[in-house]
Design an enzyme around this catalytic site. Structure first.
Site, PDB file in Angstrom:
ATOM      1  N   SER A 110       0.837  -1.202   0.000  1.00 38.82           N
ATOM      2  CA  SER A 110       0.000   0.000   0.000  1.00 38.82           C
ATOM      3  C   SER A 110       0.872   1.252   0.000  1.00 38.82           C
ATOM      4  O   SER A 110       0.574   2.223  -0.700  1.00 38.82           O
ATOM      5  CB  SER A 110      -0.960   0.006   1.191  1.00 38.82           C
ATOM      6  OG  SER A 110      -0.281  -0.265   2.381  1.00 38.82           O
ATOM      7  N   ASN A 126       2.101   1.661  -3.589  1.00 39.69           N
ATOM      8  CA  ASN A 126       1.191   1.716  -4.735  1.00 39.69           C
ATOM      9  C   ASN A 126      -0.128   2.445  -4.518  1.00 39.69           C
ATOM     10  O   ASN A 126      -0.805   2.764  -5.484  1.00 39.69           O
ATOM     11  CB  ASN A 126       0.873   0.309  -5.217  1.00 39.69           C
ATOM     12  CG  ASN A 126       2.106  -0.438  -5.660  1.00 39.69           C
ATOM     13  OD1 ASN A 126       2.815  -0.004  -6.554  1.00 39.69           O
ATOM     14  ND2 ASN A 126       2.377  -1.556  -5.011  1.00 39.69           N
ATOM     15  N   TYR A 127      -0.509   2.670  -3.258  1.00 42.81           N
ATOM     16  CA  TYR A 127      -1.847   3.205  -3.034  1.00 42.81           C
ATOM     17  C   TYR A 127      -1.902   4.502  -2.244  1.00 42.81           C
ATOM     18  O   TYR A 127      -2.920   5.191  -2.281  1.00 42.81           O
ATOM     19  CB  TYR A 127      -2.708   2.160  -2.314  1.00 42.81           C
ATOM     20  CG  TYR A 127      -3.084   1.014  -3.211  1.00 42.81           C
ATOM     21  CD1 TYR A 127      -4.054   1.174  -4.189  1.00 42.81           C
ATOM     22  CD2 TYR A 127      -2.461  -0.212  -3.104  1.00 42.81           C
ATOM     23  CE1 TYR A 127      -4.394   0.139  -5.030  1.00 42.81           C
ATOM     24  CE2 TYR A 127      -2.788  -1.263  -3.946  1.00 42.81           C
ATOM     25  CZ  TYR A 127      -3.756  -1.078  -4.901  1.00 42.81           C
ATOM     26  OH  TYR A 127      -4.089  -2.103  -5.739  1.00 42.81           O
ATOM     27  N   LEU A 128      -0.851   4.772  -1.490  1.00 44.43           N
ATOM     28  CA  LEU A 128      -0.930   5.935  -0.616  1.00 44.43           C
ATOM     29  C   LEU A 128      -0.253   7.127  -1.261  1.00 44.43           C
ATOM     30  O   LEU A 128       0.944   7.076  -1.566  1.00 44.43           O
ATOM     31  CB  LEU A 128      -0.259   5.602   0.718  1.00 44.43           C
ATOM     32  CG  LEU A 128      -0.901   4.409   1.430  1.00 44.43           C
ATOM     33  CD1 LEU A 128      -0.146   4.076   2.697  1.00 44.43           C
ATOM     34  CD2 LEU A 128      -2.364   4.697   1.742  1.00 44.43           C
TER      35      LEU A 128
END
Length: 709
Positions: free
Chosen positions: A663, A666-668
């Site tokens: 995360s 790639n996501y935060l």
DNA sequence: TTGCTGACTTAGGACCCGAGGC
DNA sequence: GCCTCGGGTCCTAAGTCAGCAA
């Protein structure tokens, strides 16, 4: 497990409330600085002018270290030279970009012809850079810091670069036959294998300790492919895998790796230097006059395919890639990479609409593999930035989208209701889109759109909650997703309807696929696809959790613990799991022992302090006063150490099965983390390691402490 | 509409190596 | 100086999504 998922659910519910709050907050702050900033930094800039700040220096000296390649607006930036392009950047429409471009092609013909000229005249181009460079240095010398823009450098035609030069891939070393003393036995008898068959046998021998070799499919696939490599004689002799004895080979490789570990410092140093040399030669390319790190410049060595989960192709032979399999992509005017002596490339291509440097087709799935740039590169960084900007745009329209899908739950059309319920899952549970997969070619995993009846259970009442949906399915990488979630009545009723008259293997959403869903999302917002919800919900959750968990009075380790907890909430949301480390129990036990010892130390130190104080009271001399100070410091030091250990233990325990890295990477939105670090004076190094800092250089560069996702 | 492919992002596990404790 | 452990890095599989052809 159930505890974890309860928490997970709680987190989700919470974050939804928070969304509303965020929205309200945002509305009340309408027109604030953030918004301006958002516009200024919006990814339209990415392909436009604004990021063209002078990388042409690095273009000349090719020193990425001095210029991270991100052309970010900086605070002292003066007004843009080309005001007319400013307007274009206020609305970011990445997906329409192409259409827009097509429409604008004629309009911009004039500009385009400029491009073409430049394309054929690289030397002029460099000359210009040189001039700009010179001007800039002069200005700098004069203390005048002005943004110099590389006006030419904007790719509105879908191209990704103008110039690309690299050295091609690094091939794995050729197969080295085993020494004669290492033998393979078939049916108890030693047997010398032909080099081709031997090589494949070594792949298996190396994996003997691995669970894979106990799996039937793996063994079957391996044996079938291995036999293809055998000579006719070998083929006729070797007919059963269970009669094969690879143990000598296995021992040999174990001894080899042991020997590698035992190498002297000098030997290790030599290898390190050689690796560094290869990295310097092959690990970098020049893209548009930046020296950029390449991500994976080594060709994958041959071996046995290690699919995840119950992959039907596990154990198959991944064949050796030869230069003749390789497509090289670079610019015409670059020095083309040379194929190894005696060989030639499959193809030399000059496609600047793509970002890869090298590609080949692998033989297991027949898919294409690529060599691309490192995440620290300009091209990847800008894409990443753009991704988060799209997610931020979703933040603005998410309430509307939610209202819409809630409305759609009542639609009289089944396909609309299915679409709306699926979207609800994607939003609420951060599920992946769930493309269809080739049956029998890949492991049976699903995402939202491909959920089947067998993956879902409905409980009108459960654990004191109404309308509970129990989801249990293998997701990406065959990682189990298990969750019990209370949904709204209308969703529940819809799900009951979707399940009617269906078998376990039937699709839950039989009128829906990812293409339909994404087309719908595209209509709701430019650039919106299913995965944007994951990015959005992950980032907004981090931001909200950080707000909630950070106490101003906490010290740095405690703040970091809070950060990790916020990160963890996201990892739980996205179901990012890991296998508990093999040594987990042991290392946890060790840590506990350390804590116990530290506690003893602390109480001992406290006793000593007390005694010293008593002494000082009696003696009232300098020496005993000093002793008290010393003891005080000791107590303080030990209690800090203890606290640190305890924090470490908590963190580790909570992290047992959760992977934070995915995360984080790639996501935060890294700007949330950077802003948080600045706000609480936490060194960024505590949150991002070196590689991560390189990847997120753009965010570290541009973010103020008051950044809001 | 469907199937297929290509390009790119996201993912967990293996492995390596160096920091830190003894 | 040795050993352990865990973070960092590498590796490559497995997703997403758009575009194209039939």
């Amino acid at each position: 497990d159930s505890h974890k998922h309860k928490d997970k659910h709680k987190d989700r519910e919470h974050s939804h409330k928070e969304h509303k709050r965020d929205k309200e907050r945002e509305n009340s702050k309408n027109g604030n600085r953030q918004q301006d900033k958002h516009f200024r930094f919006s990814p339209c800039n990415l392909s436009g002018l604004s990021y063209t700040r002078m990388c042409c220096f690095s273009s000349l000296s090719i020193k990425v270290e001095e210029d991270n390649g991100y052309h970010l607006p900086i605070k002292h930036e003066k007004p843009l030279k080309r005001e007319r392009d400013e307007d274009d950047r206020y609305e970011h429409k990445p997906k329409k970009l192409k259409v827009d471009n097509e429409k604008k092609v004629k309009k911009r013909k004039q500009e385009d012809s400029d491009y073409e000229e430049r394309e054929v005249c690289i030397s002029l181009f460099l000359l210009k850079c040189l001039l700009l460079h010179f001007k800039e240095s002069q200005k700098r010398a004069a203390g005048e810091v002005e943004m110099v823009r590389w006006e030419e450098e904007k790719y509105t035609d879908g191209s990704k670069w103008r110039f690309l030069e690299h050295k091609g891939p690094v091939f794995p070393p050729p197969y080295e036959p085993l020494p004669d003393r290492i033998r393979f036995y078939y049916d108890g008898k030693a047997m010398k294998l032909s080099p081709a068959a031997e090589e494949v046998a070594t792949f298996y021998a190396k994996m003997l300790d691995h669970e894979y070799t106990t799996k039937d499919i793996f063994r079957k696939n391996f044996f079938k492919d291995w036999r293809k490599e055998m000579t006719p004689e070998e083929k006729s002799k070797i007919t059963e895998l269970k009669k094969c004895d690879f143990t000598e080979m296995h021992e040999y490789f174990k001894a080899q790796s042991e020997a590698r570990k035992q190498m002297t410092k000098e030997e290790k140093q030599k290898i390190k230097e050689e690796n560094e040399r290869i990295l310097q030669e092959y690990g970098y390319c020049v893209m548009d006059n930046h020296r950029e790190r390449i991500g994976n410049f080594r060709i994958e060595p041959p071996g046995l395919f290690r699919g995840r989960g119950d992959h039907p192709k596990m154990g198959k032979l991944k064949r050796r890639i030869r230069p003749e399999d390789i497509i090289i992509n670079c610019s015409k005017d670059s020095a083309h990479p040379q194929a190894p002596p005696g060989s030639r490339w499959k193809e030399l291509r000059h496609d600047n609409k793509v970002t890869w440097l090298v590609s080949w087709t692998e033989n297991i799935q027949g898919s294409i593999k690529y060599i691309m740039l490192n995440p620290s590169s300009r091209i990847k960084g800008e894409k990443d930035w753009q991704k988060y900007e799209t997610a931020r745009r979703l933040k603005k329209s998410v309430e509307h989208i939610r209202a819409q899908y809630r409305e759609d739950w009542r639609s009289k059309e089944m396909r609309i209701r299915q679409r709306a319920v699926a979207l609800y899952f994607i939003d609420k549970l951060a599920l992946r889109a769930g493309n269809e997969k080739d049956e029998g070619e890949t492991a049976d995993t699903v995402g939202c759109c491909s959920l089947r009846v067998e993956h879902i259970r409905l409980h009108p009442q459960m654990d004191g909650q109404d309308y509970v949906v129990e989801l249990d399915f293998p997701g990406k990488d065959s990682i189990r997703y298990y969750n019990k979630v209370s949904v709204e009545k209308r969703v529940f009723k819809n799900l009951q309807l979707f399940l009617e008259n269906k078998q376990a293997k039937d699709d839950l959403f039989d009128r829906l696929n990812t293409s339909i869903l994404n087309k719908h999302l595209q209509e709701l917002m430019d650039g919106l696809t299913a995965k944007v919800f994951r990015t959005y919900n992950a980032s907004i959750t981090l931001q909200q959790q950080l707000k909630e968990l950070t106490s101003p009075d906490d010290n740095i380790p405690e703040k970091i613990l809070s950060y990790n907890r916020a990160n963890r909430a996201v990892a739980v949301l996205c179901n990012h799991q890991r296998a508990p480390p093999k040594t987990f129990e042991k290392s946890m036990h060790n840590l506990q022992t350390k804590i116990d010892e530290k506690k003893k130390q602390l109480s001992a130190a406290k006793k000593e302090l007390k005694a010293a104080k008593a002494d000082a009271k009696m003696l009232r001399d300098e020496k005993s006063k000093k002793a008290v100070e010393m003891k005080k410091k000791a107590v303080q030091r030990i209690s800090e150490q203890l606290m640190k250990l305890e924090v470490q233990a908590t963190d580790r325990e909570e992290n047992k099965q959760i992977a934070l890295g995915t995360s984080k990477l790639n996501y935060l939105d890294p700007r949330i983390s950077v802003a948080w670090c600045k706000k609480w004076a936490v060194p960024i190094e505590k949150i991002y390691n070196k590689t991560q800092r390189e990847k997120f250089a753009w965010a570290i560069d541009m973010t103020d402490e008051d950044f809001e996702f």
